[in-house]
Motif scaffolding. Structure first.
Motif, PDB file in Angstrom:
ATOM      1  N   LEU A 161      28.279  46.908  35.212  1.00  0.00           N
ATOM      2  CA  LEU A 161      27.839  48.007  36.070  1.00  0.00           C
ATOM      3  C   LEU A 161      28.969  48.492  36.977  1.00  0.00           C
ATOM      4  CD1 LEU A 161      25.377  49.719  36.996  1.00  0.00           C
ATOM      5  CD2 LEU A 161      24.956  47.966  38.723  1.00  0.00           C
ATOM      6  N   LEU A 162      29.686  47.539  37.579  1.00  0.00           N
ATOM      7  CA  LEU A 162      30.747  47.896  38.518  1.00  0.00           C
ATOM      8  C   LEU A 162      32.039  48.310  37.823  1.00  0.00           C
ATOM      9  CD1 LEU A 162      30.449  45.080  41.240  1.00  0.00           C
ATOM     10  CD2 LEU A 162      29.717  47.448  41.424  1.00  0.00           C
ATOM     11  N   GLY A 163      32.270  47.788  36.623  1.00  0.00           N
ATOM     12  CA  GLY A 163      33.554  47.985  35.968  1.00  0.00           C
ATOM     13  C   GLY A 163      34.548  46.904  36.326  1.00  0.00           C
ATOM     14  N   VAL A 164      34.049  45.679  36.549  1.00  0.00           N
ATOM     15  CA  VAL A 164      34.879  44.525  36.879  1.00  0.00           C
ATOM     16  C   VAL A 164      35.083  43.690  35.611  1.00  0.00           C
ATOM     17  CG1 VAL A 164      34.963  42.362  38.177  1.00  0.00           C
ATOM     18  CG2 VAL A 164      34.121  44.433  39.284  1.00  0.00           C
ATOM     19  N   PRO A 165      36.307  43.297  35.272  1.00  0.00           N
ATOM     20  CA  PRO A 165      36.532  42.477  34.075  1.00  0.00           C
ATOM     21  C   PRO A 165      35.841  41.110  34.198  1.00  0.00           C
ATOM     22  CG  PRO A 165      38.594  43.420  34.870  1.00  0.00           C
ATOM     23  CD  PRO A 165      37.577  43.654  35.937  1.00  0.00           C
ATOM     24  N   TYR A 166      34.962  40.799  33.238  1.00  0.00           N
ATOM     25  CA  TYR A 166      34.268  39.508  33.295  1.00  0.00           C
ATOM     26  C   TYR A 166      35.244  38.348  33.140  1.00  0.00           C
ATOM     27  CZ  TYR A 166      30.977  35.742  32.391  1.00  0.00           C
ATOM     28  OH  TYR A 166      30.279  34.558  32.458  1.00  0.00           O
ATOM     29  N   ALA A 167      36.391  38.600  32.552  1.00  0.00           N
ATOM     30  CA  ALA A 167      37.408  37.552  32.400  1.00  0.00           C
ATOM     31  C   ALA A 167      37.817  36.975  33.747  1.00  0.00           C
ATOM     32  CB  ALA A 167      38.630  38.100  31.676  1.00  0.00           C
ATOM     33  N   ASP A 168      37.573  37.713  34.830  1.00  0.00           N
ATOM     34  CA  ASP A 168      37.942  37.253  36.177  1.00  0.00           C
ATOM     35  C   ASP A 168      36.789  36.533  36.880  1.00  0.00           C
ATOM     36  OD1 ASP A 168      40.400  38.478  35.773  1.00  0.00           O
ATOM     37  OD2 ASP A 168      39.807  40.341  36.769  1.00  0.00           O
ATOM     38  N   HIS A 169      35.735  36.172  36.124  1.00  0.00           N
ATOM     39  CA  HIS A 169      34.531  35.651  36.785  1.00  0.00           C
ATOM     40  C   HIS A 169      34.772  34.344  37.527  1.00  0.00           C
ATOM     41  CE1 HIS A 169      34.321  33.507  32.901  1.00  0.00           C
ATOM     42  NE2 HIS A 169      33.626  32.599  33.537  1.00  0.00           N
ATOM     43  N   ASP A 170      35.648  33.473  37.026  1.00  0.00           N
ATOM     44  CA  ASP A 170      35.913  32.216  37.739  1.00  0.00           C
ATOM     45  C   ASP A 170      36.467  32.492  39.134  1.00  0.00           C
ATOM     46  OD1 ASP A 170      35.008  30.489  35.800  1.00  0.00           O
ATOM     47  OD2 ASP A 170      36.982  30.194  34.889  1.00  0.00           O
ATOM     48  N   PHE A 171      37.353  33.469  39.219  1.00  0.00           N
ATOM     49  CA  PHE A 171      37.966  33.818  40.502  1.00  0.00           C
ATOM     50  C   PHE A 171      36.923  34.326  41.491  1.00  0.00           C
ATOM     51  CE2 PHE A 171      39.412  37.413  43.095  1.00  0.00           C
ATOM     52  CZ  PHE A 171      40.334  36.787  43.912  1.00  0.00           C
ATOM     53  N   GLY A 205      42.233  50.822  43.089  1.00  0.00           N
ATOM     54  CA  GLY A 205      43.484  51.529  42.863  1.00  0.00           C
ATOM     55  C   GLY A 205      43.711  51.846  41.394  1.00  0.00           C
ATOM     56  N   GLU A 206      43.407  50.891  40.527  1.00  0.00           N
ATOM     57  CA  GLU A 206      43.552  51.121  39.081  1.00  0.00           C
ATOM     58  C   GLU A 206      42.627  52.235  38.609  1.00  0.00           C
ATOM     59  OE1 GLU A 206      42.875  47.434  37.081  1.00  0.00           O
ATOM     60  OE2 GLU A 206      44.489  46.380  38.145  1.00  0.00           O
ATOM     61  N   LYS A 207      41.400  52.244  39.146  1.00  0.00           N
ATOM     62  CA  LYS A 207      40.423  53.248  38.699  1.00  0.00           C
ATOM     63  C   LYS A 207      40.706  54.620  39.288  1.00  0.00           C
ATOM     64  CE  LYS A 207      36.938  49.747  37.743  1.00  0.00           C
ATOM     65  NZ  LYS A 207      36.923  49.964  36.289  1.00  0.00           N
ATOM     66  N   LEU A 208      41.444  54.671  40.393  1.00  0.00           N
ATOM     67  CA  LEU A 208      41.894  55.971  40.902  1.00  0.00           C
ATOM     68  C   LEU A 208      42.810  56.640  39.891  1.00  0.00           C
ATOM     69  CD1 LEU A 208      42.571  55.197  44.676  1.00  0.00           C
ATOM     70  CD2 LEU A 208      41.145  57.070  43.817  1.00  0.00           C
ATOM     71  N   ASP A 209      43.628  55.837  39.216  1.00  0.00           N
ATOM     72  CA  ASP A 209      44.561  56.367  38.221  1.00  0.00           C
ATOM     73  C   ASP A 209      43.908  56.540  36.848  1.00  0.00           C
ATOM     74  OD1 ASP A 209      46.609  56.378  40.115  1.00  0.00           O
ATOM     75  OD2 ASP A 209      47.186  54.302  39.644  1.00  0.00           O
ATOM     76  N   ASN A 210      43.012  55.601  36.508  1.00  0.00           N
ATOM     77  CA  ASN A 210      42.384  55.620  35.179  1.00  0.00           C
ATOM     78  C   ASN A 210      40.886  55.352  35.308  1.00  0.00           C
ATOM     79  OD1 ASN A 210      44.846  55.778  33.318  1.00  0.00           O
ATOM     80  ND2 ASN A 210      45.353  53.984  34.590  1.00  0.00           N
ATOM     81  N   PRO A 211      40.104  56.329  35.757  1.00  0.00           N
ATOM     82  CA  PRO A 211      38.668  56.106  35.953  1.00  0.00           C
ATOM     83  C   PRO A 211      37.932  55.890  34.640  1.00  0.00           C
ATOM     84  CG  PRO A 211      39.215  58.427  36.263  1.00  0.00           C
ATOM     85  CD  PRO A 211      40.516  57.691  36.136  1.00  0.00           C
ATOM     86  N   GLY A 212      36.857  55.123  34.721  1.00  0.00           N
ATOM     87  CA  GLY A 212      36.012  54.890  33.564  1.00  0.00           C
ATOM     88  C   GLY A 212      34.592  55.338  33.871  1.00  0.00           C
ATOM     89  N   ASP A 213      33.655  54.835  33.075  1.00  0.00           N
ATOM     90  CA  ASP A 213      32.243  55.182  33.271  1.00  0.00           C
ATOM     91  C   ASP A 213      31.544  54.007  33.942  1.00  0.00           C
ATOM     92  OD1 ASP A 213      29.783  56.411  33.177  1.00  0.00           O
ATOM     93  OD2 ASP A 213      29.384  55.856  31.085  1.00  0.00           O
ATOM     94  N   ASP A 214      31.855  53.774  35.211  1.00  0.00           N
ATOM     95  CA  ASP A 214      31.282  52.641  35.938  1.00  0.00           C
ATOM     96  C   ASP A 214      31.150  53.003  37.403  1.00  0.00           C
ATOM     97  OD1 ASP A 214      33.877  51.835  37.329  1.00  0.00           O
ATOM     98  OD2 ASP A 214      34.483  51.600  35.238  1.00  0.00           O
TER      99      ASP A 214
END
Length: 402
Positions: free
Chosen positions: A156-166, A200-209
Motif C-alpha cells: 500500500l505504501l510502496g515500501v520494499p518488503y525486503a526491508d521488513h527486518d529493519f 526522496g526516491e519517489k519524488l524522482d520516480n513516483p509509482g502507484d502507491d
C-alpha cells in the motif's frame, strides 16, 4: 487534582488471565466513571466507563497533542529525528490533524480496501501453504501473523518488503514501554531517515502507491517532505504492529475457547466472520495502555470538574468490558453484536486504518482455521511470552502445531 493515594497506572493483569484487563480496572469501573490515578508520578483522570469515554473522546476541549500542558505521557515530547521528521498526524489537533489526515484518507476507504481483498487472500493462502510445507512446530507470529500485515502495508505504501527486518525491529523498540527515551529516539530516527530517503526516491520516480501520492502534495506545496516522511513512519508502524498482534493474540484466544473457534472454522457466512472480528477486537484490546489526552478548558462531567491542564486516560480495554453496554462482558461470544466497541477509539482521532485492519482480520480468521483445522498450541499457556511491556499488547511468539 492531587495524587495522594491514587493508584498507579498502567496496572498489571492477573496471573493466568492474559486476555482480561487488570482486575484493578474493574474495581475502579465499579467505583465511578472518573477516578484519579497517577502515571509516572503525575496525576491524571482515568475514564473507566464506555459512555463517558465516547463522550470525552469526541470533545474538542481535549487535546491529543503530546506537547500540551498536562498530557499524561511517560516521555514528554514525542520523538523527532535530527532531520525534523515527526510522527505524523496522530498526536496533533485540528485543524492541522484534519488537514494532514485528509491527504491519506482515500486509500483506506471501504471500497478501496475491498478491492484489496483478493490480494490479501492470496498473501494469506501463500503463507499458509508455506506453513503446511514446512517443519512443525512453528512460531505463528514470525511465520504468519507478522508477514501478513507487513506485506499488505508495504504494498500500500510502496515500501520494499525486503526491508521488513529493519522496520520491524525499529518499530518494536519504538513502542516498547521499557525502552529509554534515547532508545526510542534512535529507533524513530532510523525509521524517519529510511522513510525520508524513500520519499526522496519517489519524488524522482513516483509509482502507484500512497507515498508516491504524497510526493505530489510536496510538489504542490501542500506538504513538506518532513511531514510526508512522518506520515510514512506512522502508517508503516500502525499498519503492521497492531494487526500482527491481533492475528496472533486472537488465534490464541480462540484456541483457548474451542467452542468459539468451531463457530468460526465451520462457517462460510461473511457476516458471521465480520461479527467475530468485532467481538475479538472488543474482547482483546491490542491498544492496552489507554488513549491519552490533555484538558484545554474546564469540563464538568458526572459531578467532577476536569480542569485545564489535567491529563486524561481512556483505557479502552475496560471500556469494552462495560456491562452496561456489553452483557457478560468477560465472555467471548463470536455471535454477539460488538460493533459499538472502542478498540479503534472514537471521535476525530478514530483509527484511520480500521477498514484495512478489519478486512485483513476477516481474511485471516476465515481462512487459517479452515485450512489448518487441527491447529493447536505447541507450548503451555504460561510458557507463552506476552507483551506486557509494550504499548501494543500481544505475544512475542506463539508456537503452534497441527
Amino acid at each position: 487534582m492531587t495524587i495522594h493515594e491514587a493508584p498507579a497506572y498502567p496496572m498489571a493483569r492477573a496471573s493466568g488471565c492474559p486476555f482480561d484487563p487488570p482486575p484493578k480496572l474493574r474495581e475502579l469501573q465499579d467505583e465511578a466513571p472518573l477516578v484519579e490515578v497517577q502515571i509516572f508520578g503525575r496525576p491524571a483522570w482515568l475514564v473507566t466507563r464506555y459512555a463517558e469515554q465516547r463522550k470525552l473522546l469526541a470533545d474538542p476541549r481535549l487535546s491529543a497533542d503530546v506537547t500540551t500542558s498536562g498530557y499524561p505521557s511517560p516521555t514528554g515530547t514525542p520523538p523527532k529525528s535530527d532531520g525534523g521528521v515527526g510522527i505524523g498526524f496522530i498526536l496533533m489537533d485540528d485543524p492541522e490533524h484534519a488537514r494532514l489526515r485528509r491527504m491519506v484518507t482515500a486509500p483506506f476507504m471501504i471500497k478501496r480496501v475491498e478491492a484489496m481483498r483478493p490480494g490479501v487472500q492470496k498473501i494469506v493462502d501463500g503463507l499458509i501453504d508455506d506453513l503446511l510445507a514446512g517443519p512443525k512446530p512453528v512460531d505463528l507470529m514470525e511465520a504468519f501473523a507478522l508477514p501478513v500485515p507487513s506485506l499488505v502495508i508495504c504494498q500500500l505504501l510502496g515500501v520494499p518488503y525486503a526491508d521488513h527486518d529493519f522496520f520491524q525491529q525499529n518499530s518494536k523498540q519504538l513502542i516498547k514501554m521499557t525502552a529509554t527515551q534515547e532508545q526510542r529516539a534512535t529507533a524513530h530516527g532510523n525509521l524517519a531517515a529510511y522513510l525520508d530517503n524513500l520519499v526522496g526516491e519517489k519524488l524522482d520516480n513516483p509509482g502507484d502507491d500512497l507515498l508516491s501520492g504524497l510526493t505530489e502534495r510536496i510538489k504542490t506545496g501542500e506538504l513538506t517532505r518532513q511531514d510526508a516522511a512522518g506520515i510514512g513512519v506512522l502508517l508503516l508502524l500502525a499498519g503492521h504492529e497492531t494487526t500482527a498482534n491481533m492475528i496472533a493474540l486472537g488465534t490464541l484466544a480462540l484456541l483457548e475457547h474451542p467452542e468459539q473457534l468451531a463457530v468460526l472454522r465451520e462457517t462460510d457466512d461473511p457476516k458471521l466472520v465480520a461479527g467475530a472480528v468485532e467481538e475479538l477486537l472488543r474482547y482483546l484490546n491490542i491498544t492496552h495502555n489507554g488513549r491519552r489526552r490533555a484538558v484545554l478548558e474546564d469540563i464538568e462531567l458526572d459531578g467532577q470538574v476536569l480542569k485545564a491542564g489535567d491529563g486524561v486516560i481512556f483505557p479502552n480495554d475496560i471500556g469494552n468490558r462495560d456491562p452496561e453496554v456489553f452483557p457478560d462482558p468477560d465472555v467471548l461470544d463470536l455471535q454477539r453484536d460488538a460493533r459499538r466497541h472502542v478498540a479503534f477509539g472514537f471521535g476525530v482521532h478514530q483509527c484511520l486504518g480500521q477498514p484495512l485492519a478489519r478486512m485483513e482480520l476477516q481474511v485471516v480468521y476465515s481462512t487459517l482455521y479452515r485450512r489448518i483445522p487441527t491447529l493447536r498450541r505447541a507450548a503451555e499457556l504460561d510458557e507463552i511470552p506476552f507483551k506486557h511491556e509494550g504499548a501494543v499488547y500481544g505475544v512475542h511468539s506463539l508456537p503452534v502445531t497441527w
